[in-house]
Design a protein around this motif. Structure first.
Motif, PDB file in Angstrom:
ATOM      1  N   ASN A   1      10.507   6.432   7.756  1.00 48.40           N
ATOM      2  CA  ASN A   1      11.105   5.959   9.015  1.00 48.40           C
ATOM      3  C   ASN A   1      12.526   5.441   8.792  1.00 48.40           C
ATOM      4  OD1 ASN A   1       8.894   6.646  10.583  1.00 48.40           O
ATOM      5  ND2 ASN A   1       7.929   4.652  10.307  1.00 48.40           N
ATOM      6  N   TYR A   2      12.745   4.775   7.677  1.00 53.76           N
ATOM      7  CA  TYR A   2      14.086   4.283   7.366  1.00 53.76           C
ATOM      8  C   TYR A   2      15.066   5.454   7.191  1.00 53.76           C
ATOM      9  CZ  TYR A   2      17.981   2.176   4.877  1.00 53.76           C
ATOM     10  OH  TYR A   2      19.242   1.781   4.493  1.00 53.76           O
TER      11      TYR A   2
ATOM     12  N   PHE B   1      16.498  15.485   0.853  1.00 52.34           N
ATOM     13  CA  PHE B   1      17.254  14.324   0.387  1.00 52.34           C
ATOM     14  C   PHE B   1      16.394  13.342  -0.402  1.00 52.34           C
ATOM     15  CE2 PHE B   1      19.606  16.058   3.899  1.00 52.34           C
ATOM     16  CZ  PHE B   1      20.893  16.067   3.420  1.00 52.34           C
ATOM     17  N   HIS B   2      15.536  13.862  -1.237  1.00 44.97           N
ATOM     18  CA  HIS B   2      14.687  13.060  -2.121  1.00 44.97           C
ATOM     19  C   HIS B   2      13.765  12.114  -1.367  1.00 44.97           C
ATOM     20  CE1 HIS B   2      16.774  14.779  -5.464  1.00 44.97           C
ATOM     21  NE2 HIS B   2      17.916  14.447  -4.921  1.00 44.97           N
ATOM     22  N   VAL B   3      13.315  12.553  -0.223  1.00 52.56           N
ATOM     23  CA  VAL B   3      12.301  11.815   0.517  1.00 52.56           C
ATOM     24  C   VAL B   3      10.972  12.493   0.218  1.00 52.56           C
ATOM     25  CG1 VAL B   3      11.457  11.116   2.791  1.00 52.56           C
ATOM     26  CG2 VAL B   3      13.918  11.167   2.327  1.00 52.56           C
ATOM     27  N   CYS B   4      10.153  11.848  -0.609  1.00 53.82           N
ATOM     28  CA  CYS B   4       8.848  12.397  -0.979  1.00 53.82           C
ATOM     29  C   CYS B   4       7.962  11.261  -1.472  1.00 53.82           C
ATOM     30  CB  CYS B   4       9.003  13.466  -2.060  1.00 53.82           C
ATOM     31  SG  CYS B   4       9.646  12.825  -3.617  1.00 53.82           S
ATOM     32  N   THR B   5       6.686  11.525  -1.542  1.00 58.74           N
ATOM     33  CA  THR B   5       5.745  10.490  -1.972  1.00 58.74           C
ATOM     34  C   THR B   5       5.924  10.134  -3.436  1.00 58.74           C
ATOM     35  OG1 THR B   5       4.058  12.163  -2.429  1.00 58.74           O
ATOM     36  CG2 THR B   5       4.010  11.116  -0.254  1.00 58.74           C
ATOM     37  N   ASP B   6       6.488  11.027  -4.216  1.00 61.97           N
ATOM     38  CA  ASP B   6       6.670  10.783  -5.646  1.00 61.97           C
ATOM     39  C   ASP B   6       7.641   9.634  -5.913  1.00 61.97           C
ATOM     40  OD1 ASP B   6       5.805  11.685  -8.198  1.00 61.97           O
ATOM     41  OD2 ASP B   6       7.804  12.493  -8.553  1.00 61.97           O
TER      42      ASP B   6
ATOM     43  N   HIS C   1       0.851  -1.185   0.000  1.00 61.74           N
ATOM     44  CA  HIS C   1       0.000   0.000   0.000  1.00 61.74           C
ATOM     45  C   HIS C   1       0.891   1.240   0.000  1.00 61.74           C
ATOM     46  CE1 HIS C   1      -2.827   3.055   1.282  1.00 61.74           C
ATOM     47  NE2 HIS C   1      -3.787   2.223   0.923  1.00 61.74           N
ATOM     48  N   PRO C   2       0.608   2.219  -0.861  1.00 55.61           N
ATOM     49  CA  PRO C   2       1.483   3.387  -0.982  1.00 55.61           C
ATOM     50  C   PRO C   2       1.722   4.144   0.322  1.00 55.61           C
ATOM     51  CG  PRO C   2      -0.089   3.359  -2.773  1.00 55.61           C
ATOM     52  CD  PRO C   2      -0.486   2.259  -1.837  1.00 55.61           C
ATOM     53  N   ILE C   3       0.712   4.218   1.179  1.00 58.61           N
ATOM     54  CA  ILE C   3       0.915   4.928   2.449  1.00 58.61           C
ATOM     55  C   ILE C   3       1.837   4.135   3.360  1.00 58.61           C
ATOM     56  CG2 ILE C   3      -0.231   5.760   4.539  1.00 58.61           C
ATOM     57  CD1 ILE C   3      -2.618   6.489   2.736  1.00 58.61           C
ATOM     58  N   SER C   4       1.647   2.823   3.421  1.00 58.88           N
ATOM     59  CA  SER C   4       2.547   1.981   4.227  1.00 58.88           C
ATOM     60  C   SER C   4       3.965   2.053   3.694  1.00 58.88           C
ATOM     61  CB  SER C   4       2.085   0.531   4.213  1.00 58.88           C
ATOM     62  OG  SER C   4       0.823   0.409   4.787  1.00 58.88           O
ATOM     63  N   TRP C   5       4.101   2.047   2.366  1.00 61.07           N
ATOM     64  CA  TRP C   5       5.429   2.150   1.756  1.00 61.07           C
ATOM     65  C   TRP C   5       6.097   3.459   2.155  1.00 61.07           C
ATOM     66  CZ3 TRP C   5       7.313   5.953  -1.372  1.00 61.07           C
ATOM     67  CH2 TRP C   5       8.608   5.734  -1.852  1.00 61.07           C
ATOM     68  N   PHE C   6       5.379   4.574   2.037  1.00 59.99           N
ATOM     69  CA  PHE C   6       5.975   5.865   2.353  1.00 59.99           C
ATOM     70  C   PHE C   6       6.326   5.960   3.832  1.00 59.99           C
ATOM     71  CE2 PHE C   6       5.857  10.281   3.706  1.00 59.99           C
ATOM     72  CZ  PHE C   6       6.905  10.756   2.942  1.00 59.99           C
TER      73      PHE C   6
END
Length: 117
Positions: free
Chosen positions: A34-35, A60-65, A24-29
């Protein structure tokens, strides 16, 4: 996987069936965010709503995209990619870009109309 890997399977194992599982995209994000915090990536906001959409380079390229699942499915041929919305996603043309482009076209049209008068 690499894009060329799919062609290898098609050539040497043409009857191979793939089972695709998606998180699921929300779980993935949530896991991705967190990582990155675990890795002590600095500058990540606690309010993750700032990370929705395109990466802007500040975090640092942390985004939902980053979860572009549709691109991998398209490479596997698991989505027809015939609708303009799908093509926009795959080619990196987002809804916001199209909306801005449409607004600019409308402004140009109104400008031409007013110039004619």
């Amino acid at each position: 996987y690499r894009t060329e890997d799919v062609h290898v399977y098609r050539k040497y194992f043409p009857r191979t069936k793939f089972i695709v599982g998606l998180r699921h995209p929300i779980s993935w994000f949530e896991s991705f965010y967190n990582y990155q915090r675990y890795r002590n990536v600095s500058g990540l906001p606690r309010d993750t709503s700032q990370l929705v959409g395109r990466c802007d380079g500040r975090h640092f390229h942390v985004c939902t995209d980053r979860g572009r699942f549709h691109a991998a499915l398209a490479r596997l041929g698991k989505t027809p990619m015939r609708e303009e919305v799908e093509l926009d996603l795959l080619l990196g043309r987002r809804y916001e870009d199209r909306q801005i482009q449409q607004q600019q076209q409308q402004q140009q049209h109104h400008q031409r109309e007013s110039d004619r008068k």
